[in-house]
Design an enzyme around this catalytic site. Structure first.
Site, short mmCIF file in Angstrom:
data_model
loop_
_atom_site.label_atom_id
_atom_site.label_comp_id
_atom_site.label_asym_id
_atom_site.label_seq_id
_atom_site.Cartn_x
_atom_site.Cartn_y
_atom_site.Cartn_z
N SER A 1 -8.87 2.67 7.92
CA SER A 1 -9.43 2.54 6.57
C SER A 1 -8.57 1.61 5.72
O SER A 1 -9.07 0.67 5.10
CB SER A 1 -9.53 3.92 5.92
OG SER A 1 -9.95 3.81 4.58
N HIS B 1 0.85 -1.19 0.00
CA HIS B 1 0.00 0.00 0.00
C HIS B 1 0.88 1.24 0.00
O HIS B 1 1.89 1.29 0.69
CB HIS B 1 -0.90 0.03 1.24
CG HIS B 1 -1.79 1.23 1.26
ND1 HIS B 1 -2.96 1.30 0.55
CD2 HIS B 1 -1.64 2.44 1.86
CE1 HIS B 1 -3.51 2.48 0.73
NE2 HIS B 1 -2.73 3.20 1.52
N ARG C 1 -15.23 11.32 3.87
CA ARG C 1 -14.14 12.02 4.52
C ARG C 1 -13.59 13.17 3.70
O ARG C 1 -13.30 14.23 4.24
CB ARG C 1 -13.03 11.05 4.93
CG ARG C 1 -13.37 10.37 6.26
CD ARG C 1 -12.50 9.17 6.54
NE ARG C 1 -11.09 9.53 6.52
CZ ARG C 1 -10.11 8.68 6.23
NH1 ARG C 1 -10.39 7.43 5.94
NH2 ARG C 1 -8.87 9.09 6.22
N LYS D 1 -9.42 -2.77 4.77
CA LYS D 1 -9.48 -3.31 3.41
C LYS D 1 -8.38 -4.34 3.19
O LYS D 1 -8.60 -5.41 2.63
CB LYS D 1 -9.34 -2.17 2.40
CG LYS D 1 -10.60 -1.33 2.30
CD LYS D 1 -10.43 -0.13 1.39
CE LYS D 1 -9.62 0.96 2.06
NZ LYS D 1 -9.84 2.30 1.49
N ASP E 1 -16.19 0.91 5.81
CA ASP E 1 -15.11 1.81 5.42
C ASP E 1 -15.48 2.59 4.17
O ASP E 1 -15.19 3.78 4.05
CB ASP E 1 -13.83 1.03 5.16
CG ASP E 1 -12.81 1.89 4.43
OD1 ASP E 1 -12.26 2.79 5.08
OD2 ASP E 1 -12.60 1.68 3.22
#
Lengths: 443, 443
Positions: free
Chosen positions: B183, B82, B168, B187, B161
């Site tokens: 968040s 990520h 947001r 995931k 989420d």
């Protein structure tokens, strides 16, 4: 400018310009802002506060988002009163007719109960037929004829505030001094007032919890009033225990009628006279508080005060028999049950929030705006802090719809009364007087 | 429990219990919460933060609000990467096929661009036919066959989420470390991973602006991973200037393909190899970083890496000709225009946010999620900080749709490049490595 930018700027402690507040208020009134952005903005304001300039601009924007009461052609001055809210607080219901009876016009915009505090409109609506949803045109006409109206906010008055206000309770953003001040003043200034008195409650049942916050709110409202030639006089009054004896909607109307006729509890009468005197001075009837007080006392003893209330009730469609025999007219509780003292001793606490929440639990208040209210339920609070009581002596009477309702009332009173042995210092009814000139400590 | 109570408690700095977070997440997924309350709650969290326990409980709640990718029957381990997001950051597009080519399964859940940062899904969708909306069943099947999938979040994965995330940006509550961490991890953990690498950007183009915040986010995510037997390794990498040369969607695909074939810019290649080595170690291919790096280099030079990308493109419906002649397949900008250096000197700054905002201004990015993206526009950023340049030498090439678009690109580049006289210290590409064991300072 987008609202997202304003949220971010406020979140980061930045300044929002007057033109941006004006646009925000217009868009709020037009209903074009996503409510999830409005609520995030409110929470950012809750944490960051508003500068004085920002509070002024938000108030102006909300005021200008709607129409105003046009009463400047009247020969008499217009003065209103606002209370930050308490338990057993029926002062407005006594005060409005009393002051109007002495020649000051009182265009009074009131609110509904929410949380632990009651609302003037809910109390008045316990009178069969009494309606509080008036247009501005109807209100102006009634003030011209009767000298007083007691009504709710309409879609015409500060609609931007109406939108914000409806969202604040559900989003836990009520307790913000600039939001409170701008909300109150955007509505009050729409009444075209020449003066405003403000009842700022202090103590356990008060909305704000510190003297510092009380004075901050008061000074903010005084400053907002000054910008519109509307002098504001605030008295800080005790809400560490319920005001008067009666708590609950119909019940408080009974006590208000008694007070307008010269009876009722001493604390209620005293607040009505003290706020009334301030209003007569602001209304130009006299420059002297003692003289004003004497006029008010005469209005009560002569019957002019209750007569004015009768006129108001009649003008707003209510059953005027309430002024003569309230018990005959008002919805009555099915059950009346004494709540006895558990022991000999001295009353240490009469917790106003427990009383207020108890009324809500019995169906006489709201947890959300859409809730309906049973006007018949409530309490007679018979003991004050410092009173010496004996075991079994009634500390209160529960007015209930049925046995479940009475049980909820008992549970609330269990949390209300503390009876102990120590002496209790009586709190002063009025502790401070605040004007544009400064703060006087009265007790 | 009502959400209003949670808002108030969080606003006042109180603690919310695990069971309450679970209920909140369930209600979010069910769509039963008023969005104005959710957004006020988000802003209260922004200001008050979450405790470690609360972050864990929110993450768990969001993870369990949906389904998970069931891949535990696979013989190979699953590792994902990520990135917190940057400009010109196409590392994922190189890394996923490269690592999969070396025998680690890569079930990659990616995002879209928003604000100044680009998004992996937008870049891949520049390839004609490439689709990223896959069901979990399709994704599992593709991972089994191909060893890799690159897809967007679906309604199946952490729907709680999804609801929060969509709100947001519009409410300026993105920059909250516990909200970011929960968040991402809700995931990523839904992918059933055995390991995760994390690219935390630092510098002017980074999402977070201090090393303290970077480390706080990283440690939070490491702790969340550890609770699910998913070791997390984070590298803090430079985003003080754009990564690589290509910026813009189609443009970055060209550069990614070059990199998969052994070409492309050195910084992109180095990050792919460094993250790739971490992933091979987490994936159990080897315990040695140097050996892992050698395997990755061989996968590139042997053509296995680009072949794996071809397989992925084919499996997701894209035109595989992109792997052979990207220019033939990808949408091309109508105009190409050089941006010359205004003077002789040394490049002091290449402002990544200005580049990212420029792409958005040219139509290649989003200011809101509903915006569509023109994949053809962007920049080739030809100079890095510290480079010596001469007047008139191209610092960048603008890829534009038309002359207005080119003008927007020029304006952005005017804010991007600073050419001066002083020497510029080159920033390290990777400054820190963080694992459950602690922080290594690498440069």
């Amino acid at each position: 400018m987008t609202l997202r930018d304003l949220i971010e700027r406020k979140r980061d402690g930045g300044h929002i310009e007057a033109a941006e507040w004006a646009e925000f208020a217009r868009d709020l009134a037009a209903g074009t802002l996503p409510d999830y952005q409005v609520s995030a903005f409110l929470m950012a304001i809750y944490f960051r506060g508003l500068t004085d300039d920002e509070t002024v601009a938000l108030t102006e924007g909300m005021l200008r988002s709607g129409k105003t009461l046009e009463l400047s052609h009247l020969k008499v001055r217009r003065v209103d009163k606002h209370s930050v809210g308490g338990v057993g607080d029926k002062v407005s219901i006594v005060l409005a007719p009393l002051v109007a009876a002495c020649g000051v016009a009182v265009p009074m915009l009131s609110g509904r109960g929410l949380g632990h505090t009651g609302g003037t409109l809910d109390k008045l609506e316990a009178i069969p037929g009494f309606h509080t949803r008036l247009s501005l045109a109807q209100a102006a006409s009634q003030v011209e004829r009767v000298g007083c109206v007691i009504m709710g906010q309409t879609g015409e008055i500060a609609p931007a505030d109406r939108t914000l206000y409806s969202m604040r309770d559900a989003t836990a953003t009520v307790e913000s001094i600039p939001l409170i001040a701008s909300s109150i003043m955007s509505k009050k200034l729409a009444e075209g007032l020449n003066g405003l008195v403000l009842d700022v409650k202090t103590g356990a049942g008060a909305f704000l919890q510190t003297l510092e916050d009380d004075l901050k709110l008061t000074r903010t409202m005084i400053a907002l009033g000054a910008l519109h030639d509307c002098p504001v006089v605030a008295l800080l009054t005790d809400m560490d225990s319920p005001l008067g004896v009666a708590c609950g909607n119909a019940n408080e109307i009974v006590e208000s009628v008694q007070s307008l006729k010269g009876g009722g509890p001493a604390d209620l009468r005293e607040l009505a006279l003290r706020f009334g005197a301030e209003m007569l001075v602001l209304g130009g009837i006299t420059g002297d508080q003692a003289e004003a007080r004497a006029q008010l006392e005469r209005a009560i003893s002569s019957g002019k005060a209750i007569d004015k209330f009768r006129e108001i009730v009649a003008a707003q469609g209510g059953d005027i028999a309430v002024c003569d025999d309230p018990a005959l007219v008002l919805p009555a509780a099915n059950l009346r049950e004494d709540y006895p003292s558990p022991r000999d001793g001295i009353v240490q606490r009469v917790e106003p929030r427990a009383v207020g929440k108890g009324i809500t639990a019995m169906g006489g208040g709201r947890t959300r705006m859409a809730d309906t209210v049973d006007p018949s339920v409530g309490f007679q609070i018979l003991a004050k802090p410092g009173d010496r009581v004996t075991r079994g002596q009634p500390l209160a009477t529960i007015l209930a719809r049925d046995s479940d309702c009475a049980a909820a009332g008992r549970a609330a009173l269990d949390a209300t009364f503390v009876v102990g042995d120590g002496d209790v210092a009586r709190r002063p009814l009025i502790s401070h007087r605040v004007t544009g000139g400064g703060v006087e400590v009265l007790a």
